[in-house]
Each structure stands twice: as C-alpha cells, then as structure tokens.
Design an enzyme around this catalytic site. Sequence first.
Site, short mmCIF file in Angstrom:
data_model
loop_
_atom_site.label_atom_id
_atom_site.label_comp_id
_atom_site.label_asym_id
_atom_site.label_seq_id
_atom_site.Cartn_x
_atom_site.Cartn_y
_atom_site.Cartn_z
N LYS A 113 0.84 -1.20 0.00
CA LYS A 113 0.00 0.00 0.00
C LYS A 113 0.88 1.25 0.00
CE LYS A 113 -3.99 -1.81 2.57
NZ LYS A 113 -5.02 -1.57 1.53
N ARG A 173 -10.32 -11.54 1.89
CA ARG A 173 -11.13 -12.63 1.34
C ARG A 173 -10.38 -13.95 1.39
NH1 ARG A 173 -11.54 -9.36 -4.22
NH2 ARG A 173 -11.31 -7.69 -2.69
N1 BES Z 1 -8.28 -3.73 4.30
C1 BES Z 1 -8.39 -3.34 2.94
C2 BES Z 1 -9.68 -2.60 2.64
C3 BES Z 1 -9.77 -1.19 3.14
C4 BES Z 1 -9.11 -0.17 2.49
C5 BES Z 1 -10.56 -0.89 4.22
C6 BES Z 1 -9.23 1.13 2.95
C7 BES Z 1 -10.70 0.41 4.66
C8 BES Z 1 -10.03 1.42 4.03
C9 BES Z 1 -8.35 -4.57 2.03
O1 BES Z 1 -7.54 -5.61 2.46
C10 BES Z 1 -7.81 -4.11 0.72
O2 BES Z 1 -6.69 -3.73 0.67
N2 BES Z 1 -8.65 -4.16 -0.31
C11 BES Z 1 -8.27 -3.73 -1.60
C12 BES Z 1 -8.80 -4.73 -2.59
C13 BES Z 1 -8.25 -4.54 -3.98
C14 BES Z 1 -6.79 -4.89 -4.02
C15 BES Z 1 -9.03 -5.43 -4.92
C16 BES Z 1 -8.87 -2.35 -1.82
O3 BES Z 1 -9.98 -2.10 -1.38
O4 BES Z 1 -8.19 -1.52 -2.42
MN MN Z 2 -5.54 -5.38 1.83
#
Ligand code: BES
Ligand code: MN
Length: 497
Positions: free
Chosen positions: A281, A355
């Site tokens: 990230k 997931r």
């Molecule tokens: N934990 C995150 C989702 C999230 C992001 C929650 C920001 C709250 C605030 C999750 O694990 C994630 O990173 N999801 C990705 C999925 C994508 C790679 C398909 C996302 O939402 O960007």
């Molecule tokens: Mn994630």
Amino acid sequence: MTLKFTLAADSAEAAAVPCIVVGLYEDRALSPAAARVDEHSKGALKRLIESGDATGKLGNATLLFGLAGIASPRVLVTGLGEQKKFDAAAFNRAASESARVLKGLPIASAVSFLTEIDVPGRDDAWKLRTAALAADSQAYRYTATFKPKEKSKTPQFESIAFAGVGENAGSKRALNQATAIANGVRFARELGNLPPNICNPAYIAAQAKKIADAHAGVTLEVLEREQMEKLGMGSLLGVSQGSAHAPKLIVLRWQGAGEKAKPYALVGKGITFDTGGISLKPGAGMEEMKFDMCGAAGVLGAFLAAAELKLALNLVCIVPAVENMPDGNAYRPSDILTSMSGLTIEVLNTDAEGRLILCDALTYAQKFEPQVIIDAATLTGACVVALGKHASGLMTKDDELADQLLASGNLTMDRAWRLPLWDDYQQQLESGFADVANIGGKYAGAITAACFLSRFVNGCRWAHLDIAGTAWEEGRKGLATGRPVPLLTQYLIDRSA
Ligand code: BES
Ligand code: MN
Ligand code: ZN
C-alpha cells in the site's frame, strides 16, 4: 468499565443529583421536564430562550448553574431541533450531544429526562437502549498507550439514570441489553484502537480466552499453524507467510440452547495489520490498517454481549487472525493457493488478503452445520466509495436474512445498506490459471469481493457485512466505533427465544 445505567423516578425540580438533562425544541417548546424546571425556577428557561443563549437547535446544549428552586445544581438544556421533525435520529443525536457535555463536567452522575420525550414509532425500551448506548459511546476514552496519568481528583462520569419511563421489567431488560451491547462495543473499540505491535494474532487469541474464562457455557479452541496445515487452509496460510507472527484461527462457542439446535455462526476478518504485502500500500494513511481486524473485534464483541445476556441460542464465532506483511517468504502476485474447500485461487494482488483468510474460515464454519453464517470485514475501499462512512455494506442472496439484518441495524442506529450480489458479477473473478482470481477488476469492488466469498459458502444461509467505512472514525484522532456490534447483537437478541 461501561457506564452504569439506572432508572430514576424523581421529578425534574426535585432530583438531587449533580446534573439533570432536559430538552428544548427549536420552536421554543419545552420538554415536560424543562417546563417543570422553568416553572420552579420562576421562568429561568424562558429568559434563557429570550436572551438567545439557547436556540433548541439539534446538537446544541446549554449548561445552567445554580437555578433557584431546582434541587440539582446543573441543568443541561439540550436542543431537540424542530418539534415536527423530531424522530429516532434526532433523539439519538440529542442523547449523544448531552452525554458529550456530561462527560466533560466534574461530576460522576446525572439524570436524563430526554427519555420522557415521545419518539414516533419507538417504545420506552428503545429510548432507554438508545440513550444508554449514546451516553456510553461518548464516555469511552482510549488510554491504553498513553503515559499513566496520576489519579485526578475530579470525579469521572460513571453513571446515568433515565427518567420518564415505567419502572417495569421491560425497562430493566432494556437497560440490561444496553449494558451488554455497551460492553461488546467497548471491547471491540479497545481491541480496534490498540496498535498492531500489541494487538497481534496471539493477542486477539488471548482476548478470546478472557471471554471464555469469564463466562460459563463458553468454550474456546485456537487452531495453530500445524493444525491449519492439516486442514488444508492454504489460502489463509498463504497470507500469513510473510509475517513473523504465527496465524491463529480462533473458535469461540456459546451453548445457550439444546445440543441439537443449529448454531448461528459469526466470522470476522482479523488482519492485525494490512501493509498490502508485496502489492504494498502507499505510505499515506497506511497506519489506518491497524483497524483491519475490526471485523474480528466486532464479532467477538457481539459474541461477548450474547454470552453476557445468556441468549437462548447456540453461537459459534470464528476469527482468522493474521498479519499481512511483505517479506522474503511472503506470498506474491501470481501465486496459486489451494483453499481448504479445494478451490484453487490465483493471487493477482496480495492486498486483497481479507477474502483469502475469510474463505478458509467460512469453509471451517460449515463444520458446525450453522443455520446462518454472517461475516463482518473491513474488506474493500470500494465499499467506502459506494456508501461512505454511514452505512455498512450488506451483501446476501437471502432476502429474509437481509431484511432481518437491515432491521437490526435500523433499530440500533447501526445501519447497513444492501448491495446486489447477482451472478452477473461472478465472471469478473475468472482466472486463466486457477478456479478463481482474488480480485475482480476496477468495477464494483465491494460486490466482487462478496462474490469471491460466496464461492465458499455452498448454499448455506449467509450474509456479508463490509464495514470498511463504518468500523472507525477518520483522522489523526479517529477511534474505532465498535460497529457492527449493535447490529449483530440486536439480530441475535431477536433470534433468541
Ligand atoms: N483492508 C483493505 C480494505 C480497506 C481499504 C478498508 C481502505 C478500509 C479502508 C483490504 O484488504 C484491501 O486492501 N482491499 C483492496 C482490494 C483490492 C486490491 C481489490 C482495496 O480495497 O483496495
Ligand atoms: Mn488489503
Ligand atoms: Zn485488508
């Protein structure tokens, strides 16, 4: 410790407590208790309104001190907004704002007369629960990782009494429920707020053990890596590979009904920190990913509340607790993982890890032959884009289950909003190298994440709550909210005989 909630029978002018709370509408109408205060203080409230110091606007509160003729030294005049628009949301807001003022005063207790005010379509029990939970939420303070303060001499706000409702079994039950839910919410908030160098998978398992030790009828099993390997949980273990913290699969059970009654199953995402892994990230805002275990905290909080209320149902709570880190040993994009269900998964993004731990937990949950599975997860940023910070995303194919969960959310002001889970979206998860891919492209990210999970529930009644927007408050000082503990607990209360 949560606030102590009680019922009060005194009239407004006679309540000998450090503070009383009364209401004022924007159109200058006084709540019944406010009218009594005005009468006994020879028009003090009318003069206050005349002066323009109190407007009755929703969200405003004016503190008066030392009114002649009133037993309580403080009267908090809380704005109720327009009388004809006064509804459940306004009641909640007024209860919350008054409590925000109360917790800042040098007092330990107060009597609120807001509960005497009629709320269209809501009964006394609802008013008590709502006011109590609003007060407790305001009273919560996070202190765990600050330098210990010397004990201050000013008293801390610790109990609130509610007036104007019947002192009967229904009211007592409502306050009992409020205490249990408040306990669950506080548990979830505290766990969520703790930093990931404290709140790691083993720490969450230790918290689950505390719940089990404190409640007869609760049993705990924690599966270690070796056991998960034997079960073939290659998806969950793939995510955990890059972390120095061993993964835990936490299984709490509450036996509140007969052996034969099929349990309700709660499953919560417990990523104790989500760096994104090799699909790292960006730095800005990454610290918020300590909240990526709020699904776990939420289902544990609801479990705690259910056990405290000794609900007449069987419940199993499953928490996969894992840290998502980049490392020489970390899983990578293009890896193929084999899940416990046998389905193979192509990892196209290691940041879509929630997931991947949930799918194995969902498969494991089915060992208990649950009548319903509900999972809660901070699963997608896309859900926050779709619904903002106010509603959790609800996805299920089961209309009855959807209606029940939406109703529980509406009742507890912990609202969810349903998104479709049509099969049309499933094709976005196709992979050229495995049975399913772990991401579904740029459109409908919250829905394709739920579609991924749906492949692991095999026709079981199941609903998914995406709490990415609702589980914590944004910003430097933003705290975990404890959602969806109220929604889940209310759902369980309504299912128990
Ligand atoms: N934990 C995150 C989702 C999230 C992001 C929650 C920001 C709250 C605030 C999750 O694990 C994630 O990173 N999801 C990705 C999925 C994508 C790679 C398909 C996302 O939402 O960007
Ligand atoms: Mn994630
Ligand atoms: Zn995550």
